[in-house]
Write a protein that holds these residues in place. Structure first.
Motif, PDB file in Angstrom:
ATOM      1  N   SER A  30       0.868  -1.299   0.016  1.00  0.00           N
ATOM      2  CA  SER A  30      -0.021   0.046  -0.048  1.00  0.00           C
ATOM      3  C   SER A  30       0.990   1.346  -0.009  1.00  0.00           C
ATOM      4  CB  SER A  30      -0.889   0.028   1.137  1.00  0.00           C
ATOM      5  OG  SER A  30      -1.899  -1.050   1.295  1.00  0.00           O
ATOM      6  N   GLY A  31       2.084   1.178  -0.722  1.00  0.00           N
ATOM      7  CA  GLY A  31       2.870   2.530  -0.644  1.00  0.00           C
ATOM      8  C   GLY A  31       3.540   2.881   0.467  1.00  0.00           C
ATOM      9  N   ARG A  32       3.616   1.929   1.489  1.00  0.00           N
ATOM     10  CA  ARG A  32       4.029   2.296   2.974  1.00  0.00           C
ATOM     11  C   ARG A  32       5.731   1.833   2.533  1.00  0.00           C
ATOM     12  NH1 ARG A  32       0.044   0.526   7.501  1.00  0.00           N
ATOM     13  NH2 ARG A  32      -1.731   1.812   6.839  1.00  0.00           N
ATOM     14  N   THR A  33       6.480   2.371   3.444  1.00  0.00           N
ATOM     15  CA  THR A  33       7.856   1.677   3.404  1.00  0.00           C
ATOM     16  C   THR A  33       8.206   1.086   4.505  1.00  0.00           C
ATOM     17  OG1 THR A  33       8.685   3.751   4.519  1.00  0.00           O
ATOM     18  CG2 THR A  33       8.515   3.965   2.123  1.00  0.00           C
ATOM     19  N   THR A  34       9.182   0.080   4.453  1.00  0.00           N
ATOM     20  CA  THR A  34       9.646  -0.862   5.547  1.00  0.00           C
ATOM     21  C   THR A  34      11.291  -0.331   5.589  1.00  0.00           C
ATOM     22  OG1 THR A  34       8.122  -2.509   5.033  1.00  0.00           O
ATOM     23  CG2 THR A  34       9.968  -2.973   6.527  1.00  0.00           C
ATOM     24  N   LEU A  35      11.739  -0.277   6.991  1.00  0.00           N
ATOM     25  CA  LEU A  35      13.208   0.063   7.139  1.00  0.00           C
ATOM     26  C   LEU A  35      13.774  -1.291   7.030  1.00  0.00           C
ATOM     27  CD1 LEU A  35      13.313   2.159  10.300  1.00  0.00           C
ATOM     28  CD2 LEU A  35      13.896   2.952   8.090  1.00  0.00           C
ATOM     29  N   ARG A  36      15.003  -1.574   6.206  1.00  0.00           N
ATOM     30  CA  ARG A  36      15.835  -2.579   6.048  1.00  0.00           C
ATOM     31  C   ARG A  36      16.331  -2.777   7.090  1.00  0.00           C
ATOM     32  NH1 ARG A  36      19.057  -3.641   0.725  1.00  0.00           N
ATOM     33  NH2 ARG A  36      19.106  -5.680   1.864  1.00  0.00           N
ATOM     34  N   LEU A  37      16.443  -4.102   7.984  1.00  0.00           N
ATOM     35  CA  LEU A  37      17.343  -4.623   9.034  1.00  0.00           C
ATOM     36  C   LEU A  37      18.205  -5.341   8.493  1.00  0.00           C
ATOM     37  CD1 LEU A  37      14.623  -4.823  11.922  1.00  0.00           C
ATOM     38  CD2 LEU A  37      16.140  -3.101  11.273  1.00  0.00           C
ATOM     39  N   PHE A  38      19.673  -5.354   9.123  1.00  0.00           N
ATOM     40  CA  PHE A  38      20.612  -6.361   8.886  1.00  0.00           C
ATOM     41  C   PHE A  38      20.882  -7.336   9.911  1.00  0.00           C
ATOM     42  CE2 PHE A  38      20.431  -2.964   5.758  1.00  0.00           C
ATOM     43  CZ  PHE A  38      20.691  -3.590   4.521  1.00  0.00           C
ATOM     44  N   ARG A  39      21.944  -8.000   9.542  1.00  0.00           N
ATOM     45  CA  ARG A  39      22.401  -8.770  10.753  1.00  0.00           C
ATOM     46  C   ARG A  39      23.915  -8.585  11.031  1.00  0.00           C
ATOM     47  NH1 ARG A  39      19.037 -12.243  13.397  1.00  0.00           N
ATOM     48  NH2 ARG A  39      17.108 -12.932  12.210  1.00  0.00           N
ATOM     49  N   THR A  40      24.408  -8.404  12.248  1.00  0.00           N
ATOM     50  CA  THR A  40      25.919  -8.411  12.433  1.00  0.00           C
ATOM     51  C   THR A  40      26.603  -9.914  12.023  1.00  0.00           C
ATOM     52  OG1 THR A  40      25.684  -9.282  14.566  1.00  0.00           O
ATOM     53  CG2 THR A  40      25.489  -7.081  14.327  1.00  0.00           C
ATOM     54  N   PRO A  41      27.762  -9.850  12.157  1.00  0.00           N
ATOM     55  CA  PRO A  41      28.455 -11.164  11.821  1.00  0.00           C
ATOM     56  C   PRO A  41      28.004 -12.213  12.780  1.00  0.00           C
ATOM     57  CG  PRO A  41      30.156  -9.309  11.444  1.00  0.00           C
ATOM     58  CD  PRO A  41      28.701  -8.672  11.831  1.00  0.00           C
ATOM     59  N   LEU A  42      27.857 -11.618  14.085  1.00  0.00           N
ATOM     60  CA  LEU A  42      27.215 -12.681  14.936  1.00  0.00           C
ATOM     61  C   LEU A  42      25.841 -13.089  14.793  1.00  0.00           C
ATOM     62  CD1 LEU A  42      29.470 -11.499  18.077  1.00  0.00           C
ATOM     63  CD2 LEU A  42      30.133 -13.325  16.516  1.00  0.00           C
ATOM     64  N   GLY A  43      25.207 -12.595  13.983  1.00  0.00           N
ATOM     65  CA  GLY A  43      23.792 -12.912  13.766  1.00  0.00           C
ATOM     66  C   GLY A  43      22.661 -11.975  14.352  1.00  0.00           C
ATOM     67  N   ARG A  44      23.104 -10.969  15.166  1.00  0.00           N
ATOM     68  CA  ARG A  44      22.073 -10.191  15.962  1.00  0.00           C
ATOM     69  C   ARG A  44      21.659  -9.076  14.865  1.00  0.00           C
ATOM     70  NH1 ARG A  44      24.033  -7.136  20.973  1.00  0.00           N
ATOM     71  NH2 ARG A  44      21.787  -6.740  21.025  1.00  0.00           N
ATOM     72  N   ARG A  45      20.354  -8.525  14.924  1.00  0.00           N
ATOM     73  CA  ARG A  45      19.813  -7.876  14.163  1.00  0.00           C
ATOM     74  C   ARG A  45      20.237  -6.362  14.576  1.00  0.00           C
ATOM     75  NH1 ARG A  45      13.372  -8.644  13.332  1.00  0.00           N
ATOM     76  NH2 ARG A  45      13.472  -7.491  15.450  1.00  0.00           N
ATOM     77  N   THR A  46      20.381  -5.735  13.409  1.00  0.00           N
ATOM     78  CA  THR A  46      20.736  -4.426  13.496  1.00  0.00           C
ATOM     79  C   THR A  46      20.315  -3.264  12.468  1.00  0.00           C
ATOM     80  OG1 THR A  46      22.756  -2.634  13.606  1.00  0.00           O
ATOM     81  CG2 THR A  46      22.837  -4.462  12.001  1.00  0.00           C
ATOM     82  N   ALA A  47      19.891  -2.074  13.016  1.00  0.00           N
ATOM     83  CA  ALA A  47      19.481  -1.153  11.895  1.00  0.00           C
ATOM     84  C   ALA A  47      20.891  -0.538  11.377  1.00  0.00           C
ATOM     85  CB  ALA A  47      18.877   0.020  12.910  1.00  0.00           C
ATOM     86  N   VAL A  48      20.878   0.011  10.038  1.00  0.00           N
ATOM     87  CA  VAL A  48      22.046   0.561   9.664  1.00  0.00           C
ATOM     88  C   VAL A  48      21.675   1.918   8.983  1.00  0.00           C
ATOM     89  CG1 VAL A  48      23.255   0.055   7.243  1.00  0.00           C
ATOM     90  CG2 VAL A  48      22.813  -1.700   8.828  1.00  0.00           C
ATOM     91  N   GLY A  49      22.754   2.763   9.188  1.00  0.00           N
ATOM     92  CA  GLY A  49      22.570   4.163   8.515  1.00  0.00           C
ATOM     93  C   GLY A  49      23.857   4.604   8.005  1.00  0.00           C
ATOM     94  N   PHE A  50      23.737   5.267   7.174  1.00  0.00           N
ATOM     95  CA  PHE A  50      25.135   5.882   6.295  1.00  0.00           C
ATOM     96  C   PHE A  50      25.086   6.993   6.472  1.00  0.00           C
ATOM     97  CE2 PHE A  50      23.960   1.784   4.571  1.00  0.00           C
ATOM     98  CZ  PHE A  50      25.008   1.183   4.187  1.00  0.00           C
ATOM     99  N   THR A  51      26.673   7.746   6.810  1.00  0.00           N
ATOM    100  CA  THR A  51      26.674   9.185   6.804  1.00  0.00           C
ATOM    101  C   THR A  51      26.732   9.724   5.702  1.00  0.00           C
ATOM    102  OG1 THR A  51      29.222   8.798   6.824  1.00  0.00           O
ATOM    103  CG2 THR A  51      28.229   9.000   9.153  1.00  0.00           C
ATOM    104  N   SER A  52      26.774   9.195   4.439  1.00  0.00           N
ATOM    105  CA  SER A  52      26.669   9.961   2.996  1.00  0.00           C
ATOM    106  C   SER A  52      26.081   8.924   2.094  1.00  0.00           C
ATOM    107  CB  SER A  52      28.069  10.214   2.546  1.00  0.00           C
ATOM    108  OG  SER A  52      28.773   8.931   2.188  1.00  0.00           O
ATOM    109  N   ARG A  53      25.421   9.594   1.056  1.00  0.00           N
ATOM    110  CA  ARG A  53      24.794   8.815   0.015  1.00  0.00           C
ATOM    111  C   ARG A  53      25.785   7.940  -0.842  1.00  0.00           C
ATOM    112  NH1 ARG A  53      23.109   8.614  -5.325  1.00  0.00           N
ATOM    113  NH2 ARG A  53      21.142   7.929  -5.692  1.00  0.00           N
ATOM    114  N   ARG A  54      26.900   8.351  -0.768  1.00  0.00           N
ATOM    115  CA  ARG A  54      28.039   7.775  -1.536  1.00  0.00           C
ATOM    116  C   ARG A  54      28.277   6.174  -0.807  1.00  0.00           C
ATOM    117  NH1 ARG A  54      32.999   7.133  -0.676  1.00  0.00           N
ATOM    118  NH2 ARG A  54      33.078   9.000   0.901  1.00  0.00           N
ATOM    119  N   ARG A  55      28.454   6.482   0.515  1.00  0.00           N
ATOM    120  CA  ARG A  55      28.812   5.500   1.086  1.00  0.00           C
ATOM    121  C   ARG A  55      27.691   4.298   1.008  1.00  0.00           C
ATOM    122  NH1 ARG A  55      32.169   6.755   6.458  1.00  0.00           N
ATOM    123  NH2 ARG A  55      33.495   7.918   5.545  1.00  0.00           N
TER     124      ARG A  55
END
Length: 124
Positions: A30-55
């Motif tokens: 329905s046009g809503r957005t969902t944040l992508r969550l990732f996993r750390t190398p040890l398997g824990r879920r983490t939110a991710v953010g970047f300090t620049s669009r290039r990164r």
């Protein structure tokens, strides 16, 4: 012990850079957005953010959708999901695992990888 003060950091006690982050998301129903969550190398879920669009583009590709959020807002959105870790500017990613097809060569590799009995172990 006092924490060092930095001109660009209005909150010296923050564990990550001040300012808005580029946060990856995917379109939802329905046009809503969902944040992508990732996993750390040890398997824990983490939110991710970047300090620049290039990164963000370097790590996730030019097709990755993003939005700008402050780190406290990102933490507030993910906390109800039990995600307490925020990773800023992750550098290493791995492609998703894909199942290997059952070809004769794959079957030979699987057979050769089977453990064999040994009468003695040798330390080199």
């Amino acid at each position: 012990m006092t924490e060092p003060l930095y001109d660009e950091d209005p909150e010296p006690s923050e564990r990550f850079p001040a300012g808005l982050l580029y946060v990856p998301f995917r379109p939802g129903p329905s046009g809503r957005t969902t944040l992508r969550l990732f996993r750390t190398p040890l398997g824990r879920r983490t939110a991710v953010g970047f300090t620049s669009r290039r990164r963000l583009v370097t790590t996730l590709g030019a097709e990755q959708a993003w939005l700008r959020l402050a780190a406290p807002a990102l933490r507030a959105l993910t906390a109800p999901l039990g995600v307490t870790t925020l990773t800023v500017d992750p550098q290493f990613t791995a492609p998703a695992a894909t199942p290997e097809r059952a070809t004769p060569a794959a079957q030979d590799r699987a057979a050769s990888a089977a453990p064999a009995s040994a009468s003695a172990l040798r330390v080199g």
